[in-house]
Write an enzyme that holds these catalytic residues in place. Structure first.
Site, short mmCIF file in Angstrom:
data_model
loop_
_atom_site.label_atom_id
_atom_site.label_comp_id
_atom_site.label_asym_id
_atom_site.label_seq_id
_atom_site.Cartn_x
_atom_site.Cartn_y
_atom_site.Cartn_z
CG HIS A 117 -5.01 -3.70 -2.95
ND1 HIS A 117 -4.82 -3.56 -4.29
CD2 HIS A 117 -6.07 -4.52 -2.78
CE1 HIS A 117 -5.72 -4.30 -4.92
NE2 HIS A 117 -6.50 -4.89 -4.04
CE LYS A 150 -19.51 -6.96 -1.79
NZ LYS A 150 -19.30 -7.56 -3.09
CG ASP A 182 -7.95 -2.70 -7.32
OD1 ASP A 182 -8.57 -2.52 -6.26
OD2 ASP A 182 -7.58 -3.83 -7.70
CD GLN A 208 -10.84 -4.44 -10.28
OE1 GLN A 208 -9.69 -4.76 -10.04
NE2 GLN A 208 -11.88 -5.02 -9.71
CG HIS A 262 -9.04 -6.01 -1.23
ND1 HIS A 262 -8.43 -6.74 -2.20
CD2 HIS A 262 -8.81 -6.68 -0.07
CE1 HIS A 262 -7.85 -7.81 -1.67
NE2 HIS A 262 -8.07 -7.79 -0.37
NE ARG A 299 -12.62 -9.67 -12.10
CZ ARG A 299 -13.04 -9.06 -10.99
NH1 ARG A 299 -14.33 -9.02 -10.71
NH2 ARG A 299 -12.18 -8.50 -10.18
CB CYS A 332 -5.36 -7.71 -4.33
SG CYS A 332 -6.63 -8.84 -4.87
#
Length: 663
Positions: free
Chosen positions: A409, A490, A407, A405, A536, A387, A358
RNA sequence: GCUGGCAUGGCGCAAUGGGUAGCGCACCGCUCUUGUAAAGCGGGGGUUGCGGGUUCGAGUCCCGCUGCCAGCUCCA
């Protein structure tokens, strides 16, 4: 003598004073406890006047919990019979069974568990009664002075402590005596109850599963106790069925299938939690990504690419270094220079592997002035993140240290927020269905005051919006208090797989916070500068994890469009190689992953090999087929469709690929 | 990270109480090959995760590391 009235199983009846649940339901062997005005009671207790009483059978959820908890007591009695020095922790029922925690000098071994099962069998056979006894706190403390953990539960505020509610309920303090037929007390435990009337009820529907360490009261700060897990069911048959389900889950384990089917591996040389995808796994992954990309284009997303590493400042700005530094790979120090004496002559710079995408997407948003006309702006990336998961939690592809991901945004105005969330949720569910998952529910994760930033008003607005959108979807919406990320609430989509397990899939998070930290702005129609709202969202969560879930969902028998090899052509004998070779060439020209098995092996061996590889279409040709200008289909379940004309065969396979059919 | 367990050729396993590593599948070669889950014969491949130690001698015992498994805690 006067009588009393009570409602028994919905029927009002006159009862003699002193009538117990056992008097009422004793004939029915499947009744384990009774529900008295909503609360579960032992059958041995007297029915109070005016009460509404229902039988609770061992087959319903409440009854099963009582059975499991009672089995935990039998375990604890067995442990203290074998080892009188063992101190008792807690022993609640859990999904599929129960556990009991003990403080013992040496951990339990598998042999210990066998011995404990024997001891438990004896207790079950003895048919000990569970006898409830109300005591005062002081009496309980005196009686259980040798049980430090029980005393702690008695003297401390136990609200929220794991399992503690089993020991002490809201009402009276009770001790349960296990009484042998002769009236002798075999064992006792502080417990809220209720219990089955006799240990005999347990029969042989239970089994000890494993032992492991667990923190007292579930906190890492507390000492570890030794926990014994068991499973308990109303009958031996159900126990066997449960064990079969476990075996099925093991057969589907993606780590096992991943090795067997040559999909991926975790080379020790690379490090824990870092996967490599082999060619066959690579095909599946590529198809997964390709389809996702296409759908994202259709949904109006724009594609971006960002690097894997960044200077520390970026994650300082985002706040991740404050909150999650422990979960990040340690920094790489760059550009520092020293003189001969070791003094720093040039200040270095810390670089981190990115744990999220992000902040980088925010930089893209902020790279130039933005107009309200551009919103909603949807930036998508297959972003690989790293991670530093704790060593004990790494688990195949489902919990890796490096993963990608899907991912995105979404930057939008507050007014657009709700519509955007609604269409995103629809998109998510539709996409998951295309991959073969059908059964969903939603979870709404709300603020954890200890771990969050931002004002109350903002959290309330965000949470209310998400709740509205979730409810509007018509799916079940389960609350998850305190489960939110630090920057916003979320919604997560939970999916049930083919054998009924649930997995957390997609998450959609609302964030009023990062736009603030990154000072993101757009120019509104009136010329004023406004702050966008940020959403997100990840649909697969991580591609690796989704890959694992699909592998287990399909037990390795992927639908045709995902199968690494879609068609294996097997000639009955060598003379038919060319005949099938031409068909394979046609299929390949049509974009099908088809191959000819022209090896020197004999026919049955080739069938076996294709079968073990879980290939969806096996095409067979011998004299009969060639004469008819046809081919025979053999499917994974062994069923067959003989002498299909070649044109039809090609069409059928192509259609199965394009419609994402399972065969 | 914590507790416990495990680590033998690509995979699955074997190797009495420490005495110099075997088997099946897979792989390679040869012979065979006409209908649905393993043809036959032959061959190559491991010094037993890594590093120390004990011992005349270690896959087998001890220590450290790495990795894996189960559970706990955690999961932006």
């Amino acid at each position: 003598m006067s009588s009393l009235t009570a409602t028994i199983d919905g029927v009002e009846r006159e009862l003699a004073p002193g009538t117990t649940g056992a008097d009422l339901f004793g004939e029915r062997r499947d009744v384990v406890v009774m529900r008295v005005d909503g609360a579960l009671w032992d059958l041995a207790r007297e029915v109070p006047a005016g009460a509404s009483v229902d039988a609770v059978t061992v087959s319903e959820p409440d009854g099963l919990m009582v059975l499991r908890h009672s089995t935990a007591h039998v375990l604890a009695q067995a442990v203290q019979a074998v080892n009188p020095d063992a101190k008792l922790g807690v022993g609640p029922p859990i999904e599929n069974g129960f556990y009991y925690d003990f403080d013992v000098e040496t951990p339990f071994t598998p042999e210990d568990l066998k011995a404990l099962e024997k001891a438990m069998q004896r207790i079950v056979k003895e048919g000990q009664a569970f006898v409830r006894r109300e005591v005062t706190r002081d009496e309980a403390l005196a009686e259980l002075a040798h049980e430090p953990f029980k005393c702690e539960l008695l003297t401390q505020d136990t609200a929220g402590a794991e399992g503690a509610s089993v020991e002490i309920g809201d009402g009276d303090i009770t001790i349960y005596d296990n009484v042998r037929r002769g009236g002798e007390v075999a064992w006792k435990d502080l417990c809220r109850g209720p219990h089955v009337p006799s240990t005999r009820v347990l029969q042989n529907g239970w089994s000890l599963m494993r032992s492991a360490a667990a923190y007292w009261k579930g906190s890492e700060k507390n000492p570890q106790l030794q926990r014994v897990y068991g499973t308990a069911w109303p009958s031996k048959e159900e126990l066997t069925a449960y064990k079969e389900r476990l075996a099925e889950a093991e057969r589907r384990d993606h780590r096992k299938l991943g090795a067997e089917m040559d999909l991926f591996s975790f080379p020790d040389e690379i490090g824990s939690g870092l996967a490599v995808f082999h060619p066959k796994g690579g095909v599946i992954r590529m198809e997964m990504e390709e389809y996702s990309r296409r759908r994202h284009i259709e949904e109006g997303y724009e594609f971006v690419y960002t690097p894997h590493a960044t200077k520390a400042q970026l994650f300082q700005t985002s706040g991740h270094l404050d909150w999650y530094a422990d979960g990040m790979y340690p920094p790489m120090q760059m550009d520092e220079e020293r003189d001969a004496a070791g003094n720093i002559t040039k200040q270095g710079q810390d670089y981190y592997l990115k744990p999220m995408n992000c902040p980088m997407h925010n930089l893209i948003f902020g790279a130039r002035g933005r107009s309200y006309r551009e919103l909603p702006l949807r930036l998508f990336e297959f972003g690989t993140v790293y991670r530093n998961e704790k060593s004990g939690v790494v688990h195949g592809l489902t919990r890796a240290r490096g993963f990608t991901q899907d991912d995105a945004h979404i930057y939008c105005t507050r007014e657009q927020m709700k519509d955007e969330l609604t269409t995103t949720l629809e998109f998510v569910l539709g996409l998951l269905k295309d991959y073969g998952l059908e059964d969903f529910y939603l979870e709404l994760s709300t603020r954890n005051p200890e771990k969050s930033v931002g004002s109350d008003e903002i959290w309330e607005e965000a949470t209310a919006t998400l709740r509205e959108v979730g409810l509007a979807s018509g799916l079940e919406l389960v609350p998850d208090p305190g489960g939110a990320a630090f920057y916003g609430p979320k919604i997560s989509v939970q999916a049930r797989d083919a054998i009924g397990r649930t997995w957390q899939m997609s998450t959609i998070q609302l964030d009023f916070n990062l736009p603030e930290r990154f000072e993101l702005e757009y120019t509104a129609s009136d010329g004023s500068r406004q702050r966008p709202v940020m959403i997100h969202r990840a649909l697969f969560g991580s591609i690796e994890r989704f890959f694992a879930i699909l592998t287990e969902h399909y037990a390795g028998q992927f639908p045709v469009w995902l199968a690494p090899v879609q068609v294996r052509a097997i000639p009955v004998a060598e003379p038919f190689n060319d005949y099938l070779g031409e068909l394979v060439a046609r299929l390949r020209a049509a974009g099908v992953r088809a191959e000819l098995d022209a090896s020197d092996e004999r026919f049955p061996k080739k069938i076996r090999t294709a079968s073990k590889e879980k290939i969806p279409f096996v095409l067979i040709a011998g004299g009969d087929d060639a004469d008819a200008n046809a081919v025979s289909f053999r499917y994974r379940d062994g069923s067959q469709d003989n002498q299909v004309p070649l044109d039809e065969a090609v069409a059928r396979i192509v259609e199965a690929v394009t419609t994402k059919a399972q065969v």
